[in-house]
Each structure stands twice: as C-alpha cells, then as structure tokens.
Design an enzyme around this catalytic site. Sequence first.
Site, PDB file in Angstrom:
ATOM      1  N   CYS A   2      54.654 -10.287 -19.577  1.00 34.86           N
ATOM      2  CA  CYS A   2      55.916 -10.116 -18.742  1.00 34.86           C
ATOM      3  C   CYS A   2      56.361 -11.442 -18.400  1.00 34.86           C
ATOM      4  O   CYS A   2      55.924 -12.246 -17.470  1.00 34.86           O
ATOM      5  CB  CYS A   2      55.921  -9.322 -17.981  1.00 34.86           C
ATOM      6  SG  CYS A   2      55.575  -7.682 -17.807  1.00 34.86           S
ATOM      7  N   ARG A  27      55.917 -15.703 -24.614  1.00 40.92           N
ATOM      8  CA  ARG A  27      55.390 -15.185 -23.731  1.00 40.92           C
ATOM      9  C   ARG A  27      54.201 -13.399 -24.679  1.00 40.92           C
ATOM     10  O   ARG A  27      53.424 -13.411 -23.840  1.00 40.92           O
ATOM     11  CB  ARG A  27      55.697 -14.364 -21.962  1.00 40.92           C
ATOM     12  CG  ARG A  27      55.732 -15.910 -22.492  1.00 40.92           C
ATOM     13  CD  ARG A  27      56.349 -15.564 -19.779  1.00 40.92           C
ATOM     14  NE  ARG A  27      55.810 -15.346 -19.289  1.00 40.92           N
ATOM     15  CZ  ARG A  27      54.724 -15.813 -17.805  1.00 40.92           C
ATOM     16  NH1 ARG A  27      54.528 -17.212 -18.585  1.00 40.92           N
ATOM     17  NH2 ARG A  27      54.131 -14.789 -17.162  1.00 40.92           N
ATOM     18  N   TRP A  73      55.766  -6.798 -21.393  1.00 40.99           N
ATOM     19  CA  TRP A  73      54.447  -6.396 -22.672  1.00 40.99           C
ATOM     20  C   TRP A  73      53.723  -5.532 -21.605  1.00 40.99           C
ATOM     21  O   TRP A  73      53.275  -5.389 -20.723  1.00 40.99           O
ATOM     22  CB  TRP A  73      53.487  -7.889 -22.433  1.00 40.99           C
ATOM     23  CG  TRP A  73      53.042  -7.819 -23.087  1.00 40.99           C
ATOM     24  CD1 TRP A  73      53.063  -8.390 -24.576  1.00 40.99           C
ATOM     25  CD2 TRP A  73      51.668  -7.674 -23.246  1.00 40.99           C
ATOM     26  NE1 TRP A  73      52.142  -7.847 -25.702  1.00 40.99           N
ATOM     27  CE2 TRP A  73      50.663  -7.840 -24.652  1.00 40.99           C
ATOM     28  CE3 TRP A  73      50.539  -7.422 -21.869  1.00 40.99           C
ATOM     29  CZ2 TRP A  73      49.285  -7.414 -24.443  1.00 40.99           C
ATOM     30  CZ3 TRP A  73      49.091  -6.776 -22.185  1.00 40.99           C
ATOM     31  CH2 TRP A  73      48.539  -7.517 -23.269  1.00 40.99           C
ATOM     32  N   ASN A  99      55.748  -8.651 -12.491  1.00 43.72           N
ATOM     33  CA  ASN A  99      54.717  -9.144 -12.823  1.00 43.72           C
ATOM     34  C   ASN A  99      53.777  -8.810 -12.694  1.00 43.72           C
ATOM     35  O   ASN A  99      53.362  -9.615 -11.154  1.00 43.72           O
ATOM     36  CB  ASN A  99      54.999 -10.824 -13.760  1.00 43.72           C
ATOM     37  CG  ASN A  99      54.197 -11.206 -14.472  1.00 43.72           C
ATOM     38  OD1 ASN A  99      53.883 -12.655 -14.850  1.00 43.72           O
ATOM     39  ND2 ASN A  99      53.238 -10.703 -15.826  1.00 43.72           N
ATOM     40  N   GLY A 100      52.704  -8.235 -13.407  1.00 50.37           N
ATOM     41  CA  GLY A 100      51.243  -8.610 -12.282  1.00 50.37           C
ATOM     42  C   GLY A 100      51.163  -6.830 -12.655  1.00 50.37           C
ATOM     43  O   GLY A 100      51.733  -6.321 -13.603  1.00 50.37           O
ATOM     44  N   GLU A 468      37.396 -20.906 -34.538  1.00 53.91           N
ATOM     45  CA  GLU A 468      38.842 -20.531 -34.091  1.00 53.91           C
ATOM     46  C   GLU A 468      39.459 -20.367 -35.563  1.00 53.91           C
ATOM     47  O   GLU A 468      40.945 -20.433 -35.790  1.00 53.91           O
ATOM     48  CB  GLU A 468      38.770 -22.265 -33.795  1.00 53.91           C
ATOM     49  CG  GLU A 468      40.283 -22.821 -33.169  1.00 53.91           C
ATOM     50  CD  GLU A 468      41.252 -21.857 -32.723  1.00 53.91           C
ATOM     51  OE1 GLU A 468      40.634 -21.149 -31.761  1.00 53.91           O
ATOM     52  OE2 GLU A 468      42.253 -22.304 -32.443  1.00 53.91           O
ATOM     53  N   LYS A 472      42.742 -18.236 -35.567  1.00 54.73           N
ATOM     54  CA  LYS A 472      44.124 -18.584 -36.003  1.00 54.73           C
ATOM     55  C   LYS A 472      45.138 -17.849 -37.541  1.00 54.73           C
ATOM     56  O   LYS A 472      45.535 -17.333 -37.422  1.00 54.73           O
ATOM     57  CB  LYS A 472      44.069 -20.034 -36.664  1.00 54.73           C
ATOM     58  CG  LYS A 472      44.572 -21.049 -35.693  1.00 54.73           C
ATOM     59  CD  LYS A 472      45.239 -21.264 -34.521  1.00 54.73           C
ATOM     60  CE  LYS A 472      45.415 -20.083 -33.826  1.00 54.73           C
ATOM     61  NZ  LYS A 472      44.651 -20.439 -32.685  1.00 54.73           N
ATOM     62  N   GLU A 475      45.343 -14.244 -36.440  1.00 52.04           N
ATOM     63  CA  GLU A 475      46.747 -13.553 -35.600  1.00 52.04           C
ATOM     64  C   GLU A 475      47.675 -13.792 -36.084  1.00 52.04           C
ATOM     65  O   GLU A 475      48.787 -13.016 -35.299  1.00 52.04           O
ATOM     66  CB  GLU A 475      46.175 -14.730 -33.992  1.00 52.04           C
ATOM     67  CG  GLU A 475      46.011 -16.005 -33.684  1.00 52.04           C
ATOM     68  CD  GLU A 475      45.837 -16.577 -32.246  1.00 52.04           C
ATOM     69  OE1 GLU A 475      46.022 -15.865 -31.358  1.00 52.04           O
ATOM     70  OE2 GLU A 475      45.421 -17.657 -32.555  1.00 52.04           O
ATOM     71  N   HIS A 491      22.336 -12.045 -42.648  1.00 46.56           N
ATOM     72  CA  HIS A 491      21.870 -10.701 -42.153  1.00 46.56           C
ATOM     73  C   HIS A 491      22.723  -9.421 -41.796  1.00 46.56           C
ATOM     74  O   HIS A 491      23.482  -9.128 -40.538  1.00 46.56           O
ATOM     75  CB  HIS A 491      21.601 -10.931 -40.488  1.00 46.56           C
ATOM     76  CG  HIS A 491      20.448 -11.985 -41.002  1.00 46.56           C
ATOM     77  ND1 HIS A 491      19.011 -11.628 -40.997  1.00 46.56           N
ATOM     78  CD2 HIS A 491      20.299 -13.541 -40.869  1.00 46.56           C
ATOM     79  CE1 HIS A 491      18.217 -12.527 -41.194  1.00 46.56           C
ATOM     80  NE2 HIS A 491      19.292 -13.738 -40.687  1.00 46.56           N
ATOM     81  N   LYS A 590      51.704 -14.728 -24.837  1.00 47.21           N
ATOM     82  CA  LYS A 590      50.601 -16.704 -24.450  1.00 47.21           C
ATOM     83  C   LYS A 590      50.288 -16.621 -23.479  1.00 47.21           C
ATOM     84  O   LYS A 590      48.978 -17.065 -23.484  1.00 47.21           O
ATOM     85  CB  LYS A 590      52.703 -16.940 -24.855  1.00 47.21           C
ATOM     86  CG  LYS A 590      51.678 -19.121 -24.566  1.00 47.21           C
ATOM     87  CD  LYS A 590      50.975 -19.310 -25.808  1.00 47.21           C
ATOM     88  CE  LYS A 590      51.141 -20.657 -25.193  1.00 47.21           C
ATOM     89  NZ  LYS A 590      49.603 -21.053 -27.005  1.00 47.21           N
TER      90      LYS A 590
HETATM   91  C1  G6P Z   1      46.559 -16.042 -25.503  1.00 44.70           C
HETATM   92  C2  G6P Z   1      47.097 -16.334 -26.151  1.00 44.70           C
HETATM   93  C3  G6P Z   1      46.138 -17.678 -27.112  1.00 44.70           C
HETATM   94  C4  G6P Z   1      45.018 -17.894 -26.129  1.00 44.70           C
HETATM   95  C5  G6P Z   1      44.432 -17.341 -24.983  1.00 44.70           C
HETATM   96  C6  G6P Z   1      43.913 -18.095 -23.539  1.00 44.70           C
HETATM   97  O1  G6P Z   1      44.917 -14.905 -26.096  1.00 44.70           O
HETATM   98  O2  G6P Z   1      47.932 -15.975 -27.147  1.00 44.70           O
HETATM   99  O3  G6P Z   1      47.062 -18.360 -27.899  1.00 44.70           O
HETATM  100  O4  G6P Z   1      44.020 -18.856 -26.327  1.00 44.70           O
HETATM  101  O5  G6P Z   1      45.340 -16.227 -24.617  1.00 44.70           O
HETATM  102  O6  G6P Z   1      45.137 -18.600 -22.653  1.00 44.70           O
HETATM  103  P1  G6P Z   1      44.893 -19.787 -21.758  1.00 44.70           P
HETATM  104  O7  G6P Z   1      46.030 -19.916 -21.609  1.00 44.70           O
HETATM  105  O8  G6P Z   1      44.293 -19.732 -20.339  1.00 44.70           O
HETATM  106  O9  G6P Z   1      44.130 -21.017 -22.519  1.00 44.70           O
END
Ligand code: G6P
Length: 595
Positions: A2, A27, A73, A99-100, A468, A472, A475, A491, A590
């Site tokens: 949010c 966000r 959200w 938010n929370g 990683e 990427k 997502e 395995h 985000k």
């Molecule tokens: C969310 C974002 C990711 C990020 C993760 C951790 O899932 O979409 O891109 O890596 O949070 O966020 P931070 O701000 O703690 O690095």
Amino acid sequence: MCGIVGYIGFRQGDQVVISSLKRLEYRGYDSWGYAVANGKEIEIKKKVGSISAVEVKEKRAEGVTVSIGHTRWATHGKPSDINAHPHTDCDEEIAVVHNGIITNFSSLKNELISEGHIFRSETDTEVIPHLIERCYKDSKSFEEAVIKAIKFLKGSYAFVALKKDEKKLIACKYKSPLILGVGDGELIFASDVPAILEYTNRVIYLNDGDIVIAEPGKYRIINERGEVVRDIELIHWSIEDAEKSGYEHFMLKEINENPRVIEDTLGEYVTDKIELDPSFAAGISEIVIVACGTSYHAGLIGKYVIEKLAGIPVRVEYASEYNYHQIIPGRSLILGITQSGETADTLEALRAAKRMGLRTCSIVNVVGSTATKISDHVLFTRAGPEISVAATKSFIAQLIVLYIIAIKLSPLTRQEKKELIEELKSLPEKVQRILDKQHDIDEIAKKLSNFENIMYIGRGLGFPTALEGALKMKEISYIHAEGYPAGELKHGPFALLGENTPVVAVINRDETYEIMLNNIKEVKARESLVIAVSDDKDEEVDNFVDFAIKTPETLPILSPILHSVAFQLLAYFTARIRGCEIDKPRNLAKSVTVE
Ligand code: G6P
C-alpha cells in the site's frame, strides 16, 4: 504494498493526492482511493484497478484543502471497490488511509459490532475510523480521540486520518513507513519520497510511535513522552531521477544506470584507501546475512566472497525464516540487506537479533528508512531511487558493498587489495560494454520467449548468480524459471530436461570451469537448448552450447556482477517480447511491508 498520501495546503487536495499516488504506483497495488474533507462532508472516490489515467478536472473553491489518498495491495479482503481505502466510521465523519496490518482487528471488530458499529468492508483498516469514532465521544478533540484509539491497535500501521469539519490531518506511524514533506504553507504525508518531490524536498522521516498533527502551515509531532522535534532532511534526488528519462520502462533505465551506480557506490567507500571503519565487524565469529528476494541473492554471493577473501564464516538466511530458528547469543554480526529498508521480514529479523543482544549492520539504499534506524551500523548503497518492482541496480550496488566488506576484512596484502579494487573500478566500463551490446541479448531473448520453463544452473559463485537470473526471469516474464546448483541436476531436475526446457548456464573461468562444461554436455544429451553466459575470452564454451552471451573478462570472483547485468537484460527483453507489464509485475510489490 500500500501507498498512502495526505495533503493539507493551498493546492487542490484531490489533484495533489492523485498525482502523488501515481508516484507510488511502483509499490504495487490493486485498487486506489481518495477522500476530501470539504467542511460539510467527506467526499470519497475509490475503485479497483489502475490510477494512471485518473484525473480530477473540476476546480474546487480556493482555500485550504484537506485530502488523503491510498493505493491498496490486498491483504485482508479481496481487491474490490468496497475494500479499497479510505475507510470511514459509521456516520462517514472520519476517514482513514492505512498501510500495515492490524493483527487484532478481528477481536476489535467483534467488540465494535456488539456496540452497534456497522462495518462495510472486509479490511483490518476499517476498525481504525470506528475506534476513533468511539473514542471521540469522550474526547475534547479529534487528536485526543486518535491518540486514545491507537492504544487499542496491535500490529503495524502508518495511517492518516481526517475529519469532515476539521482543517487538520492526524498521522500515526508504527512499524510501517511514513514521511512528512514540509513545504511552504503546505504539508504532505507519504509512504515514500517520490510522492512528495513535486511539492518539496524537505522531509522528516517519522519514528515509530510518532503522531503528527498537521494544520495549515504548521505541524506538531508528539509521542508517548510528549512533544518531540525531528530533523528536516534535504532530498537531493530530482523528480527526473525518479522518472523514466525517455526509456520505455523504469527497469531498462535502471539497468542502464548500473555503471553510474557502481561508480557512486565505490566512490562512497574507496578513496586512496577503503573508507570503511572495520570496528562494525570487530571481534565477530561469524556473519549471518538476513534478507529477502533479490537482496537475499546478493547475500548468497556475499557469502562466497566474504568466506573466500576474509575467511569469516557466513550464513545466509531468508529473513522470513530467521525468527523461527533458535537465535543464539554470541559474537555473530547480523547483516541485513535491504534496498528499501522497509521489508517487514528483514526488519523483524534485525529486531529479533537486537533483542538477543547481537550486533546488527544493514546495507540499505533508502536513506532514513526504518532499517537505518534500528541497526547499529548502516552501509549505504548509492543506487538512487529504484522504481521498477524487480530490483536491478540496487542488487549490483549491494554486491559492490559486499565486495568492499570482504576486501576490508581480508588478510590480503595491500597490493592484492589494490588489485581487486582496481578491477572493481574497471567494472563500470565493462558493464557499459554489455549495455552497448544489448541488442545481442535481445536476440537470445527471442529464442527463450516461447518457452514456459527455463532452468538456470551454475557452480560456486555461478550458483547464486543463476538463482538471481532465474528470479529476474520469473518475476517479470512469468516464465517458470528455476536456479539450481549444476551438481544437483542429476538429483531430480534431469527429469524435466528435454527440448521444452532450455538451460541457461553460468560459466566462470575458475575451479568450476571444466566440470561445468561436463554438466553442459550431459544437458545437451537430453536435447535441451543451452545458453551460456561466459566471458569473451572463453572460446571453448562455444563448442558446447547453442548460444553464448559474452561479457568482458574480469577476475572470476567479480564475474557475478557482469553476469547479473546480462541476466537483467535477458529477463527484460524476454518480458518485453511477451508483452508483460515489466515495471509492475502482477501480484508483486516493490516494498513488502507486511510479514
Ligand atoms: C520485493 C521486491 C524485490 C526485493 C524484495 C526485498 O519482493 O519486489 O525486488 O528484492 O522485496 O526488498 P528489499 O527492499 O528488502 O531489498
């Protein structure tokens, strides 16, 4: 997650909150809404879907306006017009954006219903205006009612409340992000800096427990000890920094900023020596890294690097799991890695470590964020604002800081350290060479974009790089992608190989090189298409794979930086070919501010 906004000032409030909410879209959200207190009633508009095309054209009468806004959200209750914020009390005299998560909302709601309150939504938030309404009956003022109401709340909140007939906003912060922008004759609350930059660059990062009473042109901050003074900080980012500068997507812009980010982050820590006070790690027996998502993968690469260079044992934990372990007091350093500094699980892990008396340090991108306040030490990454949900440049900046830590703590000779630093300094130019040839990666993306499963493999440093790369890809392109240690393929995952499952292999010219080539041969024998990422001096690999993405040669220990930039582009182009919503992938946020 949010986003919240609150505005009190001379501009037309609904226009301000809508424009600010658009700057919080990154966000992640599923619905939006705003409220204006016009002196007689509260006007509310809220809807499921995107706010990007929403505009308020009609002009309101001049004078002070009081407005709040929200991008939701969903956590409690599905995305719907009714569940969207703002929420109000029974008589629609008080409105709140939040938010929370109010963890005890269910018992509060039952209590309030038994007293005759009528609820309209399924959200936890709705208990807040009802509690304020209840408390208002025995209070002398709106602010007194809010102060009484928050005593009932458990969980986390950043909320802003308004009342239909008050020229006032009341905001409370506890464990969720909230800032106050202080302009000339106007005040604006927001979850994050991009939302206020159009109006002011003067910002107060509120602390947990802060309650702000904002009135035309003035504000007071109080907490349980009484009135408090908080410093105003100046933000040096411009709105352009937080905007696309001509790129099709924020993600592409941010990938293209990698050379600058490496330079700036190195510049923070390296002059003619490494500017990092080693006392933050003095006397420690091990480092425990806690992080989520991409930051977690940076931690895994950091483990290999710190163990190899500094000889200090490193454990890497998902922050969300850390609390379920027995936290053993001792000489461990807990190293949080978080771009936003607001990820709830990472913050909880840091707090839990602190409660056990462990030393904490955080690698953070956002100045003033909660992680910077609750950690004993803070190491900043200098990535600048990252808007695209998928982390790119912040990941590269985190790696740079981890390399600096490893070099600083290592027993290497001055000369050896100097050589590593020199090579790090050459990386912006090497990354630029990858960016200059992004078209080649786009061509390979065309080959991958028709598949629904991709396996990423690597060994040693190549393994977390593969993880990683796969994250990427999944997502933003919605292709199911998995990262695996190459040695584990036999395995289980071998059963998935074949012409429908391409394999992306990370090739490092270190002790893993020969065995990786063997693994690739085994994969080829199962008819999978194989794409390698390797350095441009490695011609041998071309005999083993279908396609190779070539990155400039560097020291093998630094290769994750170059390989990861290539993977960022690979995911980006694949998602673009598939027509995905790259900057705001479905269901993702985000800044994940709930556990
Ligand atoms: C969310 C974002 C990711 C990020 C993760 C951790 O899932 O979409 O891109 O890596 O949070 O966020 P931070 O701000 O703690 O690095």
